[in-house]
Motif scaffolding. Structure first.
Motif, short mmCIF file in Angstrom:
data_model
loop_
_atom_site.label_atom_id
_atom_site.label_comp_id
_atom_site.label_asym_id
_atom_site.label_seq_id
_atom_site.Cartn_x
_atom_site.Cartn_y
_atom_site.Cartn_z
N LYS A 45 0.84 -1.19 0.00
CA LYS A 45 0.00 0.00 0.00
C LYS A 45 0.88 1.25 0.00
CE LYS A 45 -3.74 2.23 2.60
NZ LYS A 45 -4.61 2.15 3.80
N LEU A 46 0.58 2.20 -0.90
CA LEU A 46 1.32 3.45 -0.94
C LEU A 46 0.85 4.36 0.21
CD1 LEU A 46 1.37 4.47 -4.73
CD2 LEU A 46 3.14 3.29 -3.42
N PRO A 47 1.68 5.34 0.58
CA PRO A 47 1.20 6.34 1.54
C PRO A 47 -0.08 6.97 0.98
CG PRO A 47 3.57 6.57 1.20
CD PRO A 47 3.09 5.57 0.19
N ASN A 48 -1.01 7.32 1.88
CA ASN A 48 -2.26 7.89 1.39
C ASN A 48 -2.05 9.34 0.93
OD1 ASN A 48 -2.47 9.64 3.66
ND2 ASN A 48 -3.43 7.99 4.85
N THR A 107 -11.50 1.72 -3.34
CA THR A 107 -12.33 2.65 -2.58
C THR A 107 -12.31 2.33 -1.09
OG1 THR A 107 -13.77 2.90 -4.51
CG2 THR A 107 -14.64 3.64 -2.39
N ARG A 108 -12.07 3.35 -0.29
CA ARG A 108 -12.06 3.28 1.17
C ARG A 108 -10.94 2.41 1.73
NH1 ARG A 108 -17.53 3.24 0.00
NH2 ARG A 108 -17.64 0.98 0.15
N LYS A 109 -10.01 1.99 0.89
CA LYS A 109 -8.89 1.18 1.39
C LYS A 109 -7.54 1.83 1.10
CE LYS A 109 -11.14 -3.36 1.42
NZ LYS A 109 -11.08 -4.77 0.94
N GLY A 110 -7.37 2.36 -0.09
CA GLY A 110 -6.10 2.99 -0.43
C GLY A 110 -5.60 2.59 -1.80
#
Length: 269
Positions: free
Chosen positions: A31-34, A66-69
């Motif tokens: 996961k990338l930084p948000n 959506t809603r996860k990243g």
């Protein structure tokens, strides 16, 4: 604390993140930084960060859920496929069409293939001579080479006339040889085909089924099968493939007018 000499444009931020992905700092599935974290780290506006993420998504490097990243996508590389225009038969009697696949390569189906009455999209309605949105039988499969994520959606649309003449094509099992064999047995043989290839953006449903970002273009291959008796379109099969998965290769053949060496007319005496 912002990073000195950091990116100031979306292109620079995309280049920085791309380098970290390709360098392994962010491996597939990571996961990338948000967006908020990237905004704070590089002192960039939200629209700048979002544009950078969209750029990476259009390259097939990341996918936002959506809603996860935003997650790094596995890079499978393009499949270099040599295309021809020859239709053959398998030993089981099934027609085999030119496709984005290698000979004898095992494929798998994702989920359960299903058939249902669906609203006909414009290209299907035009071929069948019905109103856009009319209910037409659709058979759907999502497929890929074994142990790979979804590679293509295959939708086969069958005209109302085709179903009326060969009712078995609407059933779960279409019998030996498949639905095309049933149509030819019903008096429509030999079926002939034409193919259209084009690119477009995926629908939200297609992006979800293929597990790709919605900003990644797809290749759409439309195969139209026509009755040998009436010349009407009986089936429209649409394959939707992510644009970063395949490249089609074909050999060019010289016409007689392009033969080498160039022959010039004999001088007149």
């Amino acid at each position: 604390m912002p990073i000195p000499d950091g990116p100031t444009t979306y292109r620079e931020l995309a280049e920085l993140l791309r380098g970290r992905i390709e360098g392994g700092e962010y491996p597939p599935g990571e996961k990338l930084p948000n967006i908020e974290e990237l905004m704070e780290t590089y002192e960039l506006a939200r629209q700048t960060v979002r544009a950078a993420i969209n750029q990476l998504a259009s390259e097939g490097l990341v996918r936002t859920v959506t809603r996860k990243g935003t997650y790094v996508q596995a890079r499978l590389g393009r499949r270099r496929v040599r295309r021809n225009h020859v239709v053959t038969r398998s030993r089981a009697g099934m027609y085999i069409f030119p496709a984005a696949a290698y000979p004898d390569e095992p494929w798998q189906t994702h989920g359960t293939p299903h058939r249902s009455m669906e609203a006909a999209p414009e290209v299907v309605a035009e071929q069948f001579g019905v109103e856009v949105g009319s209910e037409v039988l659709r058979r759907r499969r999502v497929m890929s080479p074994e142990e790979e994520p979804p590679f293509q959606i295959v939708d086969t649309w069958l005209s109302p006339q085709a179903v009326a003449d060969a009712p078995q094509i609407a059933e779960k099992s279409t019998g030996p040889g498949g639905y095309l064999e049933r149509l030819e047995e019903a008096g429509h043989g030999p079926i002939s085909w034409s193919e259209i290839t084009r690119t477009r953006m995926p629908s939200a449903e297609e992006a979800s089924l293929l597990q790709i970002p919605g900003v990644l273009p797809v290749m759409e291959m439309i195969l139209v099968g026509r009755s040998g008796r009436t010349e009407d379109a009986l089936e429209v099969t649409i394959r939707v493939i992510p644009g970063d998965r395949v490249e089609l290769v074909a050999d060019l053949v010289r016409d007689a007018s392009a033969q080498w060496p160039l022959r010039t007319a004999e001088p007149k005496e």
